[in-house]
Write a protein that holds these residues in place. Sequence first.
Motif, PDB file in Angstrom:
ATOM      1  N   THR A   1       0.837  -1.194   0.000  1.00 44.70           N
ATOM      2  CA  THR A   1       0.000   0.000   0.000  1.00 44.70           C
ATOM      3  C   THR A   1       0.875   1.248   0.000  1.00 44.70           C
ATOM      4  OG1 THR A   1      -0.157  -0.177   2.418  1.00 44.70           O
ATOM      5  CG2 THR A   1      -1.959  -1.086   1.132  1.00 44.70           C
ATOM      6  N   ARG A   2       0.462   2.242  -0.761  1.00 43.37           N
ATOM      7  CA  ARG A   2       1.258   3.476  -0.901  1.00 43.37           C
ATOM      8  C   ARG A   2       0.867   4.538   0.112  1.00 43.37           C
ATOM      9  NH1 ARG A   2       2.145  -0.547  -4.647  1.00 43.37           N
ATOM     10  NH2 ARG A   2       3.309   0.204  -6.457  1.00 43.37           N
ATOM     11  N   ARG A   3      -0.361   4.474   0.635  1.00 40.58           N
ATOM     12  CA  ARG A   3      -0.825   5.468   1.607  1.00 40.58           C
ATOM     13  C   ARG A   3      -1.382   4.743   2.824  1.00 40.58           C
ATOM     14  NH1 ARG A   3      -4.803   8.758  -2.296  1.00 40.58           N
ATOM     15  NH2 ARG A   3      -5.582   6.629  -2.420  1.00 40.58           N
ATOM     16  N   ARG A   4      -1.312   5.397   3.938  1.00 40.47           N
ATOM     17  CA  ARG A   4      -1.815   4.780   5.174  1.00 40.47           C
ATOM     18  C   ARG A   4      -3.108   5.465   5.592  1.00 40.47           C
ATOM     19  NH1 ARG A   4       0.836   1.633   8.773  1.00 40.47           N
ATOM     20  NH2 ARG A   4      -0.640   0.918  10.350  1.00 40.47           N
ATOM     21  N   ASP A   5      -4.224   4.775   5.416  1.00 39.37           N
ATOM     22  CA  ASP A   5      -5.505   5.233   5.940  1.00 39.37           C
ATOM     23  C   ASP A   5      -5.869   4.393   7.148  1.00 39.37           C
ATOM     24  OD1 ASP A   5      -5.683   7.135   3.959  1.00 39.37           O
ATOM     25  OD2 ASP A   5      -6.947   5.912   2.652  1.00 39.37           O
ATOM     26  N   GLU A   6      -6.357   5.034   8.178  1.00 41.66           N
ATOM     27  CA  GLU A   6      -6.674   4.361   9.436  1.00 41.66           C
ATOM     28  C   GLU A   6      -8.089   4.718   9.872  1.00 41.66           C
ATOM     29  OE1 GLU A   6      -5.226   2.297  11.555  1.00 41.66           O
ATOM     30  OE2 GLU A   6      -3.183   2.132  10.796  1.00 41.66           O
ATOM     31  N   ILE A   7      -8.774   3.733  10.418  1.00 42.87           N
ATOM     32  CA  ILE A   7     -10.068   3.957  11.066  1.00 42.87           C
ATOM     33  C   ILE A   7      -9.821   4.220  12.542  1.00 42.87           C
ATOM     34  CG2 ILE A   7     -12.279   2.930  11.694  1.00 42.87           C
ATOM     35  CD1 ILE A   7     -12.154   3.503   8.776  1.00 42.87           C
ATOM     36  N   THR A   8     -10.263   5.371  13.021  1.00 42.41           N
ATOM     37  CA  THR A   8     -10.247   5.640  14.449  1.00 42.41           C
ATOM     38  C   THR A   8     -11.681   5.592  14.966  1.00 42.41           C
ATOM     39  OG1 THR A   8     -10.400   8.031  14.140  1.00 42.41           O
ATOM     40  CG2 THR A   8      -8.201   7.090  14.244  1.00 42.41           C
ATOM     41  N   VAL A   9     -11.822   5.186  16.208  1.00 41.73           N
ATOM     42  CA  VAL A   9     -13.149   5.027  16.809  1.00 41.73           C
ATOM     43  C   VAL A   9     -13.285   6.055  17.928  1.00 41.73           C
ATOM     44  CG1 VAL A   9     -14.748   3.453  17.957  1.00 41.73           C
ATOM     45  CG2 VAL A   9     -13.143   2.572  16.235  1.00 41.73           C
ATOM     46  N   GLU A  10     -14.408   6.775  17.914  1.00 41.54           N
ATOM     47  CA  GLU A  10     -14.663   7.821  18.893  1.00 41.54           C
ATOM     48  C   GLU A  10     -16.020   7.607  19.555  1.00 41.54           C
ATOM     49  OE1 GLU A  10     -12.348  11.392  16.453  1.00 41.54           O
ATOM     50  OE2 GLU A  10     -14.545  11.271  16.435  1.00 41.54           O
ATOM     51  N   GLY A  11     -16.127   8.109  20.763  1.00 43.59           N
ATOM     52  CA  GLY A  11     -17.385   8.028  21.483  1.00 43.59           C
ATOM     53  C   GLY A  11     -17.649   9.305  22.264  1.00 43.59           C
ATOM     54  N   THR A  12     -18.855   9.411  22.780  1.00 47.28           N
ATOM     55  CA  THR A  12     -19.217  10.580  23.577  1.00 47.28           C
ATOM     56  C   THR A  12     -20.272  10.194  24.593  1.00 47.28           C
ATOM     57  OG1 THR A  12     -20.118  12.830  23.511  1.00 47.28           O
ATOM     58  CG2 THR A  12     -20.967  11.267  21.882  1.00 47.28           C
ATOM     59  N   LEU A  13     -20.276  10.912  25.710  1.00 44.91           N
ATOM     60  CA  LEU A  13     -21.310  10.732  26.729  1.00 44.91           C
ATOM     61  C   LEU A  13     -22.473  11.704  26.524  1.00 44.91           C
ATOM     62  CD1 LEU A  13     -19.031  10.419  29.909  1.00 44.91           C
ATOM     63  CD2 LEU A  13     -20.193   8.565  28.705  1.00 44.91           C
ATOM     64  N   ALA A  14     -22.269  12.694  25.660  1.00 43.87           N
ATOM     65  CA  ALA A  14     -23.282  13.748  25.491  1.00 43.87           C
ATOM     66  C   ALA A  14     -24.508  13.205  24.757  1.00 43.87           C
ATOM     67  CB  ALA A  14     -22.689  14.927  24.722  1.00 43.87           C
ATOM     68  N   ALA A  15     -25.672  13.644  25.215  1.00 50.50           N
ATOM     69  CA  ALA A  15     -26.912  13.220  24.551  1.00 50.50           C
ATOM     70  C   ALA A  15     -27.016  13.841  23.165  1.00 50.50           C
ATOM     71  CB  ALA A  15     -28.115  13.607  25.402  1.00 50.50           C
ATOM     72  N   ARG A  16     -26.595  15.077  23.026  1.00 52.88           N
ATOM     73  CA  ARG A  16     -26.575  15.765  21.734  1.00 52.88           C
ATOM     74  C   ARG A  16     -25.143  16.266  21.507  1.00 52.88           C
ATOM     75  NH1 ARG A  16     -31.614  17.172  19.768  1.00 52.88           N
ATOM     76  NH2 ARG A  16     -33.381  16.745  21.169  1.00 52.88           N
ATOM     77  N   PRO A  17     -24.284  15.421  21.029  1.00 54.19           N
ATOM     78  CA  PRO A  17     -22.860  15.780  20.969  1.00 54.19           C
ATOM     79  C   PRO A  17     -22.555  16.870  19.958  1.00 54.19           C
ATOM     80  CG  PRO A  17     -23.272  13.673  19.884  1.00 54.19           C
ATOM     81  CD  PRO A  17     -24.541  14.057  20.566  1.00 54.19           C
ATOM     82  N   GLY A  18     -21.674  17.781  20.386  1.00 56.40           N
ATOM     83  CA  GLY A  18     -21.141  18.786  19.489  1.00 56.40           C
ATOM     84  C   GLY A  18     -19.785  18.350  18.974  1.00 56.40           C
ATOM     85  N   PRO A  19     -19.143  19.160  18.153  1.00 61.35           N
ATOM     86  CA  PRO A  19     -17.854  18.778  17.566  1.00 61.35           C
ATOM     87  C   PRO A  19     -16.766  18.488  18.596  1.00 61.35           C
ATOM     88  CG  PRO A  19     -18.796  20.682  16.430  1.00 61.35           C
ATOM     89  CD  PRO A  19     -19.641  20.451  17.651  1.00 61.35           C
ATOM     90  N   ASP A  20     -16.831  19.126  19.766  1.00 59.23           N
ATOM     91  CA  ASP A  20     -15.773  18.969  20.762  1.00 59.23           C
ATOM     92  C   ASP A  20     -16.096  17.910  21.818  1.00 59.23           C
ATOM     93  OD1 ASP A  20     -14.350  21.012  19.507  1.00 59.23           O
ATOM     94  OD2 ASP A  20     -15.370  22.554  20.695  1.00 59.23           O
ATOM     95  N   ASP A  21     -17.206  17.210  21.670  1.00 60.50           N
ATOM     96  CA  ASP A  21     -17.606  16.232  22.688  1.00 60.50           C
ATOM     97  C   ASP A  21     -17.072  14.828  22.419  1.00 60.50           C
ATOM     98  OD1 ASP A  21     -19.088  18.051  24.212  1.00 60.50           O
ATOM     99  OD2 ASP A  21     -20.831  17.849  22.886  1.00 60.50           O
ATOM    100  N   TRP A  22     -16.431  14.612  21.277  1.00 62.46           N
ATOM    101  CA  TRP A  22     -15.990  13.265  20.910  1.00 62.46           C
ATOM    102  C   TRP A  22     -14.575  13.005  21.415  1.00 62.46           C
ATOM    103  CZ3 TRP A  22     -19.500  10.066  18.696  1.00 62.46           C
ATOM    104  CH2 TRP A  22     -20.626  10.661  18.122  1.00 62.46           C
ATOM    105  N   VAL A  23     -14.372  11.822  21.985  1.00 70.68           N
ATOM    106  CA  VAL A  23     -13.043  11.416  22.440  1.00 70.68           C
ATOM    107  C   VAL A  23     -12.708  10.059  21.816  1.00 70.68           C
ATOM    108  CG1 VAL A  23     -12.983  12.723  24.586  1.00 70.68           C
ATOM    109  CG2 VAL A  23     -14.083  10.486  24.550  1.00 70.68           C
ATOM    110  N   GLU A  24     -11.433   9.801  21.707  1.00 68.64           N
ATOM    111  CA  GLU A  24     -10.944   8.661  20.926  1.00 68.64           C
ATOM    112  C   GLU A  24     -10.631   7.452  21.811  1.00 68.64           C
ATOM    113  OE1 GLU A  24      -7.090   7.753  17.979  1.00 68.64           O
ATOM    114  OE2 GLU A  24      -7.769   9.816  18.364  1.00 68.64           O
TER     115      GLU A  24
END
Length: 490
Positions: free
Chosen positions: A357-380
């Motif tokens: 493979t010439r490029r490295r693509d990775e899947i990262t998994v994120e979660g949140t405790l917020a009921a209505r998450p905003g952009p800054d509520d996700w952690v890895e």
Amino acid sequence: MAGTLPDWLGWWTSADYDVARTLLQRGFGALYALAFWGALRQFRPLLGEHGLQPVPAFVARTHWRDGPSLFRWHYSDRLLVAVAWCGVVLGASVVVGLPQAGPWWVPMLVFLTLWWLYLSVVNVGQTFYAFGWETLLCEAGLLVAFLGSGAVPVPFVMIVAVRWLLFRLELGAGLIKWRGDTAWRDLTALDYHHETQPLPGPFSWHAHHLPRWWHRFEVVGTHVSQLVVPWLLFLPQPLPSVAGAVFVLTQGWLVLTGNFAWLNWATIVLALGVIDDGAWAWLGGLLGLPDGAAAASAASAPPTSLAFVLVVGAVALVLLVLSVRPALNLVSRQQRMNASFEPFRLVNAYGAFGSVTRRRDEITVEGTLAARPGPDDWVEYEFRGKPGPPGRRPPQVAPYHLRLDWLMWFLPLGHSARWFTVFLRRLLEADPATLRLLRHDPFDGRRPSTVRAVLHRYRYTTPEERRRTGDWWVRERLQLAVDPVRLPDR
């Protein structure tokens, strides 16, 4: 049947591979113990009764001939634990030399037990056990089972079988590279590989930044060691010993620059097993060590049981017949990589990195405790081995095999990922067994309201970027790979 070997069959044994037998038996005993230890820690959350790919469901939809296994009669997590502990104990017993101290049939029974138990695991392991080193461990364990103990001389026919396995392993890897990707033919493969391999190690960043001419030299060295050197295995000594030394050196470089489970270590053990006692004596003299090999050769050789000869001869005949298809595979334009031609995995086809493979693509998994998450509520969520936060140095995990991390590497390449949907559900449930597969749970055991998967592109930092930021990686967010998901009742 229990008599000694007639003088006219003296050619059948060899007094030149006592060290090789010791290294082969103890080396693969250690690898079996490690493999079963990994099953203890990972099998149940991945493949157990409530795993990502449950064995009971797999067994119900497949047939015995698809893969013989103890677990086709019955599977339970408790039985898996018993099998794994049995494998750990038996493997450790070989490492300390207990079975080898008995009659020839004792190490044979121990290794046959290890082979059958691990084959039982592999044949129900599905995607998480679909790697060449699983088959390699099965085949090598069977060969080592018939090397006997110190009570009998080493059967030379099994040393030849070890050479044949090593030949297929190295030549198969060389041919699949030459046939599979132009990057191996134009000598550019190592411009990418250190960065894009499944699980980089702590020195992979440094290897990637070596001069371009060194990467060309690496590829040429790979071609020579895998396409030319294997033929030395079938010539008179000391040429097989020279080949073994070359394989040890090349595999040692791979150990330093990546994490390929026990593939490299198994190859090193096999390579040590083709080096004769004369070469070990020469090396010992070079290092100023006592000549133990000469002292051993001066002692009278142990007698060989005729029963041992008949058993090993029958096994060798079966292996010879089963070698036809793997041999034809080597010369085929449609060469199969890491393939078994019968369900017991006795004589197999091998290969590695037929494409780069010439490029490295990775899947990262994120979660949140917020009921209505905003952009800054996700952690890895952080995985144990695969790249995650840019500042984390890739760890050394091999010869241990992180199965979840390896499968995560395949996701961006378009491989089927039904198990990944179940994995996300387990994270939403905060399943303790699944969370133990990870390096860090950002929610400390609490159930997140939502999880998602994000596709990132990774590249190594340049030396200047590394000095400035301290990071090992630069990553760029590309897109959502899996939209936010919740449990139905949340």
